[in-house]
Motif scaffolding. Structure first.
Motif, mmCIF file in Angstrom:
data_model
loop_
_atom_site.group_PDB
_atom_site.id
_atom_site.type_symbol
_atom_site.label_atom_id
_atom_site.label_comp_id
_atom_site.label_asym_id
_atom_site.label_seq_id
_atom_site.Cartn_x
_atom_site.Cartn_y
_atom_site.Cartn_z
ATOM 1 N N PHE A 1 0.856 -1.193 0.000
ATOM 2 C CA PHE A 1 0.000 0.000 0.000
ATOM 3 C C PHE A 1 0.888 1.238 0.000
ATOM 4 C CE2 PHE A 1 -1.736 3.449 2.507
ATOM 5 C CZ PHE A 1 -2.983 3.653 1.934
ATOM 6 N N VAL A 2 0.529 2.233 -0.831
ATOM 7 C CA VAL A 2 1.295 3.486 -0.868
ATOM 8 C C VAL A 2 0.431 4.670 -0.438
ATOM 9 C CG1 VAL A 2 2.543 5.096 -2.362
ATOM 10 C CG2 VAL A 2 2.864 2.624 -2.674
ATOM 11 N N GLY A 3 -0.803 4.749 -0.947
ATOM 12 C CA GLY A 3 -1.642 5.897 -0.594
ATOM 13 C C GLY A 3 -3.063 5.679 -1.055
ATOM 14 N N LEU A 4 -3.959 6.599 -0.647
ATOM 15 C CA LEU A 4 -5.363 6.458 -1.057
ATOM 16 C C LEU A 4 -6.022 7.820 -1.179
ATOM 17 C CD1 LEU A 4 -7.176 7.106 1.679
ATOM 18 C CD2 LEU A 4 -6.551 4.775 2.238
ATOM 19 N N GLN A 5 -7.123 7.802 -1.932
ATOM 20 C CA GLN A 5 -7.970 8.989 -2.076
ATOM 21 C C GLN A 5 -9.411 8.538 -1.937
ATOM 22 O OE1 GLN A 5 -7.293 10.673 -5.934
ATOM 23 N NE2 GLN A 5 -6.686 12.600 -4.997
ATOM 24 N N ASP A 6 -10.091 9.060 -0.940
ATOM 25 C CA ASP A 6 -11.505 8.703 -0.766
ATOM 26 C C ASP A 6 -12.340 9.682 -1.582
ATOM 27 O OD1 ASP A 6 -14.047 8.012 0.064
ATOM 28 O OD2 ASP A 6 -13.489 7.834 2.183
ATOM 29 N N ARG A 7 -13.022 9.176 -2.603
ATOM 30 C CA ARG A 7 -13.799 10.067 -3.488
ATOM 31 C C ARG A 7 -15.291 10.027 -3.193
ATOM 32 N NH1 ARG A 7 -10.413 8.976 -9.013
ATOM 33 N NH2 ARG A 7 -8.490 9.987 -8.287
ATOM 34 N N GLY A 8 -15.644 9.634 -1.988
ATOM 35 C CA GLY A 8 -17.048 9.684 -1.578
ATOM 36 C C GLY A 8 -17.773 8.376 -1.826
ATOM 37 N N ASP A 9 -17.905 7.973 -3.104
ATOM 38 C CA ASP A 9 -18.593 6.700 -3.362
ATOM 39 C C ASP A 9 -17.614 5.567 -3.660
ATOM 40 O OD1 ASP A 9 -17.768 7.653 -5.774
ATOM 41 O OD2 ASP A 9 -19.593 7.083 -6.867
ATOM 42 N N HIS A 10 -16.341 5.863 -3.712
ATOM 43 C CA HIS A 10 -15.315 4.825 -3.852
ATOM 44 C C HIS A 10 -13.962 5.379 -3.391
ATOM 45 C CE1 HIS A 10 -14.707 6.999 -7.676
ATOM 46 N NE2 HIS A 10 -13.454 6.576 -7.578
ATOM 47 N N GLY B 1 -7.822 -1.113 6.557
ATOM 48 C CA GLY B 1 -6.403 -1.117 6.919
ATOM 49 C C GLY B 1 -6.186 -2.126 8.033
ATOM 50 N N ALA B 2 -5.560 -3.261 7.686
ATOM 51 C CA ALA B 2 -5.257 -4.305 8.676
ATOM 52 C C ALA B 2 -3.740 -4.498 8.653
ATOM 53 C CB ALA B 2 -5.987 -5.596 8.310
ATOM 54 N N ASP B 3 -3.032 -3.377 8.613
ATOM 55 C CA ASP B 3 -1.591 -3.422 8.310
ATOM 56 C C ASP B 3 -0.699 -3.201 9.527
ATOM 57 O OD1 ASP B 3 -2.681 -0.863 8.205
ATOM 58 O OD2 ASP B 3 -1.303 -0.122 6.685
ATOM 59 N N GLY B 4 -1.217 -3.533 10.714
ATOM 60 C CA GLY B 4 -0.350 -3.655 11.888
ATOM 61 C C GLY B 4 0.070 -2.332 12.509
ATOM 62 N N PRO B 5 0.989 -2.415 13.509
ATOM 63 C CA PRO B 5 1.286 -1.263 14.355
ATOM 64 C C PRO B 5 1.791 -0.029 13.611
ATOM 65 C CG PRO B 5 2.774 -3.118 14.817
ATOM 66 C CD PRO B 5 1.675 -3.633 13.951
ATOM 67 N N SER B 6 2.581 -0.212 12.569
ATOM 68 C CA SER B 6 3.115 0.972 11.866
ATOM 69 C C SER B 6 2.293 1.258 10.618
ATOM 70 C CB SER B 6 4.573 0.742 11.479
ATOM 71 O OG SER B 6 5.317 0.377 12.598
ATOM 72 N N SER B 7 0.994 1.165 10.743
ATOM 73 C CA SER B 7 0.055 1.216 9.617
ATOM 74 C C SER B 7 0.224 2.445 8.714
ATOM 75 C CB SER B 7 -1.363 1.195 10.186
ATOM 76 O OG SER B 7 -2.292 1.576 9.224
ATOM 77 N N LEU B 8 0.483 2.193 7.444
ATOM 78 C CA LEU B 8 0.540 3.295 6.479
ATOM 79 C C LEU B 8 -0.860 3.791 6.141
ATOM 80 C CD1 LEU B 8 3.259 2.512 3.768
ATOM 81 C CD2 LEU B 8 3.350 4.087 5.705
ATOM 82 N N VAL B 9 -1.859 2.910 6.261
ATOM 83 C CA VAL B 9 -3.235 3.352 6.005
ATOM 84 C C VAL B 9 -3.619 4.396 7.061
ATOM 85 C CG1 VAL B 9 -5.637 2.635 5.799
ATOM 86 C CG2 VAL B 9 -3.833 1.133 4.950
ATOM 87 N N THR B 10 -3.270 4.114 8.324
ATOM 88 C CA THR B 10 -3.542 5.095 9.390
ATOM 89 C C THR B 10 -2.818 6.402 9.096
ATOM 90 O OG1 THR B 10 -3.743 3.310 10.992
ATOM 91 C CG2 THR B 10 -3.390 5.509 11.883
ATOM 92 N N ARG B 11 -1.552 6.303 8.703
ATOM 93 C CA ARG B 11 -0.785 7.531 8.424
ATOM 94 C C ARG B 11 -1.372 8.309 7.264
ATOM 95 N NH1 ARG B 11 5.123 6.466 10.496
ATOM 96 N NH2 ARG B 11 4.529 4.809 11.916
ATOM 97 N N ALA B 12 -1.916 7.571 6.279
ATOM 98 C CA ALA B 12 -2.503 8.263 5.124
ATOM 99 C C ALA B 12 -3.715 9.096 5.556
ATOM 100 C CB ALA B 12 -2.922 7.240 4.062
#
Ligand SMILES: Cc1cc2nc3c(=O)[nH]c(=O)nc-3n(C[C@H](O)[C@H](O)[C@H](O)COP(=O)(O)OP(=O)(O)OC[C@H]3O[C@@H](n4cnc5c(N)ncnc54)[C@H](O)[C@@H]3O)c2cc1C
Length: 403
Positions: free
Chosen positions: A121-130, A151-162
């Motif tokens: 995983f590198v990054g994300l953009q939430d566009r409302g419906d997707h 995001g089920a990516d553990g203690p150093s979660s990049l999803v959380t950071r994003a």
């Protein structure tokens, strides 16, 4: 670009549990995992009885290759400076000693989800419906389009950071490291996980047998010297417990842990169409047991996505309501009042304490008090007490502290 119903980041136990719920509900689900599977995961692998039940009920009987030797664990033995050992058996008998490399791979395959390993995983953009997710697969950029992301990516979660770039600075962190030794002689019972409440050793010190070797593990602050901390423990084990070990093998390992969100109720559950679960969300039980709450919170995140779709409700509202019971269960494990009167753990601490003679009991209580309250390095000890006093025995955990 692949379009799916749900994309899960992390092929671990929380990811497997979430995937199982989603696949069972008929949602097209992809799990991306940065490492090649089966992957290594630093962990003692002592699954709690509740985690064991979850695996059996959801994924079936455990195949023998997902276990270390000894294949099971009877419970935990606490050790103190007064040298009174306090063994506690798990409720309901022994539990499996998981080999995380294979158990996690088995669970994720049993979920039925499509798995893309070596995909980070590198990054994300939430566009409302997707949500648009960018990742790297074997060095190449790839994109996914998903209705929801977990995001089920553990203690150093990049999803959380994003989602929350400042979150990692707002919670307590510490480091753990373990070294492996061939055993010359070890009087510590191999059927138990051993844990020391000892200010002279550090705030998190453990040892147990695995595949013919003895693990010696220590927790330390950023900047502390792991090798020196480890040596202190090895010398202590030799001096006080008669443990004779060969010099450590060269496959030692360590990592940073987001230890404390469950203590101070600072969970992070996501925004919009992105949910955070497992240890990434802050689930970690007292003395570092994180697999059972990873499995249960992961399953709840999957259920929340399914329910939100069926009822046409915002997924965050659904998730936060449904996860509250797991929050309470995890955070109660830190509450000394709950520990004393309600047995939130899966072993009976009050009964083990009462089984000691009154002199030994007094020594153990004094040592626990010294560890939690007087030990300067262990400032969370004071937080534990403060948190317990702030929450009434039957009180809840304010959702306002969650992100
Ligand atoms: C030394 C040690 C001993 C422990 N002992 C025990 C124990 O005995 N019992 C117990 O119950 N718990 C134990 N724990 C805790 C337990 O390991 C964790 O709480 C549990 O594994 C958390 O599960 P999870 O699914 O939330 O995340 P994790 O198990 O951390 O898995 C996250 C997954 O996400 C993947 N990932 C991360 N970043 C990305 C990315 N950018 N893109 C794609 N994938 C990514 C990782 O490779 C990994 O596969 C221990 C932990 C440590 C460090």
């Amino acid at each position: 670009m692949r379009s799916v119903d749900v994309l899960i980041v992390g092929a671990s136990l929380s990811g497997a549990a979430a995937a199982k719920r989603l696949v069972d509900a008929g949602l097209e689900t992809i799990v991306i995992e940065r490492k090649q599977l089966p992957r290594h995961k630093i962990c003692s692998g002592i699954l709690s009885p509740r985690g064991h039940r979850f695996l059996l009920e959801n994924f079936g009987p455990l195949p023998p290759e997902v276990l270390h030797e000894p294949t099971s664990c009877r419970g935990v033995t606490f050790h103190f400076p007064c040298m009174v050992p306090m063994p506690m058996d798990f409720f309901g008998g022994t539990t499996p000693h998981l080999h995380r490399r294979y158990s996690d791979h088995w669970a994720i395959r049993q979920s039925g989800a499509e798995i893309h390993d070596q995909t980070s995983f590198v990054g994300l953009q939430d566009r409302g419906d997707h949500v648009m997710v960018s990742a790297r697969s074997r060095g190449e950029p790839v994109e996914y389009r998903a209705r929801q992301v977990i995001g089920a990516d553990g203690p150093s979660s990049l999803v959380t950071r994003a989602l929350y770039p400042d979150y990692p600075q707002s919670i307590p962190w510490f480091f753990v490291g373990q070294k492996f030794h061939r055993i010359i002689e070890c009087p510590l019972d191999p059927q138990y996980f051993h844990f020391w409440f000892h200010p002279g050793l550090g705030h998190y010190t453990w040892s147990h047998a695995r595949d013919g070797r003895q693990i010696v593990g220590v927790g330390f602050k950023r900047g502390d010297n792991f090798a020196r901390k480890h040596r202190t423990v090895v010398d202590y084990l030799a001096d006080k417990h008669g443990v004779r070990l060969e010099p450590e093998d060269d496959d030692d390992e360590g990592c940073g842990e987001n230890f404390g969100p469950s203590l101070i109720n600072r969970y992070v559950f996501g925004k919009g169409n992105v949910l955070i679960t497992g240890q990434a969300a802050g689930f970690l039980n007292m003395i570092g047991e994180g697999m059972s709450c990873a499995l249960h919170s992961g399953a709840i995140s999957g259920e929340a996505v399914v329910e939100a779709g069926l009822r046409n409700r915002p997924v965050q509202d659904m998730y936060r309501r449904m996860i509250a019971s797991e929050v309470r269960r995890t955070s109660d494990q830190w509450n000394p009042l709950k520990v004393a009167f309600e047995r939130p753990h899966e072993a009976d601490f009050p009964a083990a304490l009462m089984a000691l003679g009154w002199r030994d009991r007094a020594k153990v209580i004094r040592d626990i008090w010294n560890f939690l309250v007087l030990y300067k390095e262990f400032k969370w000890g004071r937080q534990i007490l403060r948190a317990a006093l702030q929450r009434p025995l039957i009180g809840g955990y304010s959702m306002q502290r969650w992100l």
